[in-house]
Design an enzyme around this catalytic site. Structure first.
Site, PDB file in Angstrom:
ATOM      1  N   ASP A  93       0.841  -1.185   0.000  1.00  0.00           N
ATOM      2  CA  ASP A  93       0.000   0.000   0.000  1.00  0.00           C
ATOM      3  C   ASP A  93       0.886   1.248   0.000  1.00  0.00           C
ATOM      4  OD1 ASP A  93       0.934   0.195   2.574  1.00  0.00           O
ATOM      5  OD2 ASP A  93      -0.965  -0.309   3.530  1.00  0.00           O
ATOM      6  N   SER A  94       0.301   2.390  -0.148  1.00  0.00           N
ATOM      7  CA  SER A  94       1.086   3.607  -0.382  1.00  0.00           C
ATOM      8  C   SER A  94       1.662   4.213   0.883  1.00  0.00           C
ATOM      9  CB  SER A  94       0.219   4.658  -1.065  1.00  0.00           C
ATOM     10  OG  SER A  94      -0.761   5.150  -0.154  1.00  0.00           O
ATOM     11  N   GLY A  95       1.129   3.822   2.038  1.00  0.00           N
ATOM     12  CA  GLY A  95       1.515   4.457   3.290  1.00  0.00           C
ATOM     13  C   GLY A  95       0.592   5.580   3.704  1.00  0.00           C
ATOM     14  N   GLY A  96      -0.290   5.997   2.804  1.00  0.00           N
ATOM     15  CA  GLY A  96      -1.164   7.125   3.088  1.00  0.00           C
ATOM     16  C   GLY A  96      -2.076   6.887   4.277  1.00  0.00           C
ATOM     17  N   PHE A  97      -2.693   5.717   4.329  1.00  0.00           N
ATOM     18  CA  PHE A  97      -3.641   5.438   5.422  1.00  0.00           C
ATOM     19  C   PHE A  97      -2.939   5.482   6.771  1.00  0.00           C
ATOM     20  CE2 PHE A  97      -5.858   2.560   8.335  1.00  0.00           C
ATOM     21  CZ  PHE A  97      -7.120   3.124   8.317  1.00  0.00           C
ATOM     22  N   ASP A 147      -2.485   8.500  -1.474  1.00  0.00           N
ATOM     23  CA  ASP A 147      -3.794   9.151  -1.441  1.00  0.00           C
ATOM     24  C   ASP A 147      -4.067   9.705  -0.056  1.00  0.00           C
ATOM     25  OD1 ASP A 147      -4.034   6.574  -0.269  1.00  0.00           O
ATOM     26  OD2 ASP A 147      -6.209   6.680  -0.463  1.00  0.00           O
ATOM     27  N   GLN A 190     -11.529   7.786  -4.206  1.00  0.00           N
ATOM     28  CA  GLN A 190     -12.005   8.320  -2.932  1.00  0.00           C
ATOM     29  C   GLN A 190     -13.315   9.084  -3.167  1.00  0.00           C
ATOM     30  OE1 GLN A 190     -11.037   7.609  -0.008  1.00  0.00           O
ATOM     31  NE2 GLN A 190      -8.892   6.947  -0.108  1.00  0.00           N
ATOM     32  N   GLY A 217     -11.274   4.506   1.437  1.00  0.00           N
ATOM     33  CA  GLY A 217     -12.167   5.304   2.250  1.00  0.00           C
ATOM     34  C   GLY A 217     -13.399   4.577   2.737  1.00  0.00           C
ATOM     35  N   ASP A 267      -8.258  -7.031   1.281  1.00  0.00           N
ATOM     36  CA  ASP A 267      -7.246  -7.258   2.313  1.00  0.00           C
ATOM     37  C   ASP A 267      -7.772  -6.749   3.633  1.00  0.00           C
ATOM     38  OD1 ASP A 267      -5.471  -4.750   3.497  1.00  0.00           O
ATOM     39  OD2 ASP A 267      -6.574  -4.238   1.678  1.00  0.00           O
ATOM     40  N   CYS A 305     -13.614 -27.838   9.353  1.00  0.00           N
ATOM     41  CA  CYS A 305     -12.396 -27.220   8.823  1.00  0.00           C
ATOM     42  C   CYS A 305     -11.286 -28.257   8.686  1.00  0.00           C
ATOM     43  CB  CYS A 305     -11.954 -26.094   9.749  1.00  0.00           C
ATOM     44  SG  CYS A 305     -10.454 -25.244   9.207  1.00  0.00           S
ATOM     45  N   CYS A 307      -7.994 -27.319   8.256  1.00  0.00           N
ATOM     46  CA  CYS A 307      -6.707 -26.659   8.456  1.00  0.00           C
ATOM     47  C   CYS A 307      -5.834 -27.421   9.438  1.00  0.00           C
ATOM     48  CB  CYS A 307      -6.904 -25.206   8.914  1.00  0.00           C
ATOM     49  SG  CYS A 307      -7.231 -25.009  10.680  1.00  0.00           S
ATOM     50  N   CYS A 310      -7.144 -27.418  13.104  1.00  0.00           N
ATOM     51  CA  CYS A 310      -8.317 -28.252  13.364  1.00  0.00           C
ATOM     52  C   CYS A 310      -8.019 -29.745  13.199  1.00  0.00           C
ATOM     53  CB  CYS A 310      -9.462 -27.822  12.460  1.00  0.00           C
ATOM     54  SG  CYS A 310     -10.123 -26.187  12.894  1.00  0.00           S
ATOM     55  N   HIS A 336      -5.716 -20.818  11.599  1.00  0.00           N
ATOM     56  CA  HIS A 336      -7.113 -21.198  11.345  1.00  0.00           C
ATOM     57  C   HIS A 336      -7.893 -20.069  10.672  1.00  0.00           C
ATOM     58  CE1 HIS A 336     -11.168 -22.748  11.905  1.00  0.00           C
ATOM     59  NE2 HIS A 336     -11.469 -21.530  12.356  1.00  0.00           N
TER      60      HIS A 336
END
Length: 377
Positions: A93-97, A147, A190, A217, A267, A305, A307, A310, A336
């Site tokens: 990601d851009s780092g903006g958040f 952004d 946005q 956003g 994500d 499950c 996994c 489990c 899990h």
């Protein structure tokens, strides 16, 4: 182009789409959930374990890697793939958040954002050009334009000013991007919760012909129904032949509803974060494993499950580890939860193939205990 989208099928029942995102490090089957590896690691998981559960792509964070170990060190190591021993696709990601959410002392200007490190208080500055410089050095397959993510709620005037700055920053990111043949740069739509602003943002950004588009956003505190409304009118504004990425969303209901609305990539830190608190997702709903009623429950976290957790460990044992603050307990709940969401997305893709995603949603919601009034993880 470094990133291309291949459309395979549209679900006749829901309109959701099945596809593949082609990257320099492999193919991502979509709709897909991307585990978050903020510091070049998915917390408590090894790359081998992520492959074992068939994660196609992971996300890492530009802001955090800029602070430590520094993008120059990652570049000297041969790039992020080699540094973290992951040979499948990576998105940064851009780092903006993070600049806006982690730093209380920040100053936004047309040039960029001046802020203080959340680690030691050092005064730092990230511009669109700096964000791209960092991401070029990290070498991820997909990188994001810098952004401004407005808070919720934000009034119309602020949201408009913010999106217009985001558009100008996106243009600067495009010009600064030095290796488009190796990394695909995605723009971020946005506009807050305003339909006219989302339309304006999408129109301005799609005219620049980025290889992919994200919707930012959202999942910032707004009600779920409002997020879905924004998706309803925003997704159709994005090019059909390019990937669509909904940022920061990872609850089961939102993954399914997002896919129904045409989203390809998601994500979220949700599965790993709640795992560290002893909460797991199961086919019959959320389960808080630290609760006393599981002290003598020797069945698996989820009987349905397959996994590693489990197959090998009981609720009683996992509860004991979590209560005793043992790291292995967090590893087991994290494994899990990630497996659960990756398996959910495999189910979503299969339901699209069979033209029955709405039926799949209704069946899943009924078993998980989700209705219109109680949507959540």
């Amino acid at each position: 182009m470094a990133i291309t989208y291949e459309h395979i099928k549209t679900c006749k029942q829901s309109g959701a789409r099945l596809g593949r995102v082609h990257t320099p490090h492999g193919i991502v089957e979509t709709p897909a959930f991307m585990p978050v590896g903020t510091q070049a690691t998915v917390k408590t998981m090894s790359p081998e374990e992520l492959k074992e559960m068939d994660a196609h792509i992971v996300l890492s964070n530009t802001y955090h890697l800029f602070l430590r170990p520094g993008h120059d060190i990652v570049k000297a190591a041969g790039g992020l793939h080699r540094f973290m021993n992951w040979d499948r696709p990576i998105l940064t990601d851009s780092g903006g958040f993070q600049v806006f959410s982690l730093s209380e002392m920040r100053k936004i200007s047309e040039e960029g954002v001046q802020f203080r490190s959340h680690l030691n208080g050092d005064k730092l500055f990230i511009s669109p050009e700096k964000s791209i410089e960092i991401q070029n050095a990290l070498g991820a397959d997909i990188i994001m334009a810098f952004d401004e993510c407005p808070p919720y709620p934000a009034d119309h005037s602020y949201a408009k000013q913010s999106l217009e700055r985001t558009t100008r920053w996106a243009e600067r990111c495009l010009k600064a991007h030095s290796q488009p043949e190796e990394q695909g740069l995605f723009a971020i739509v946005q506009g807050g919760m305003y339909e006219d602003l989302r339309k304006q943002s999408a129109a301005e950004l799609t005219s620049m012909d980025f290889p992919g588009y994200a919707i930012g956003g959202l999942s910032v505190g707004e009600p779920k129904h409002l997020m879905f409304e924004v998706l309803d009118y925003t997704v159709p504004l994005l090019p059909f032949g390019k990937p669509r990425y909904l940022m920061g969303v990872g609850s089961p209901d939102a993954l399914i509803e997002g896919a129904i609305r045409g989203i390809d990539m998601f994500d979220c830190v949700l599965p790993t974060r709640i795992a560290r608190n002893g909460t797991v997702m199961t086919s019959s709903g959320r389960l808080v494993i630290r609760n006393a009623k599981f002290a003598e429950d020797f069945g698996p976290l989820d009987p349905e499950c397959s996994c590693y957790t489990c197959r090998n460990y009981s609720r009683a044992y996992v509860r004991h580890l979590i209560k005793a603050d043992e790291t292995f307990g967090i590893r087991l709940t994290t494994y899990h939860n990630l497996h659960f969401l990756l398996e959910l997305m495999r189910g979503v893709r299969q339901a699209i193939r069979e033209d029955r995603l709405l039926d799949f949603r209704d069946e899943f919601f009924a078993r998980y205990g989700i209705d219109e009034n109680s949507k959540g993880f």
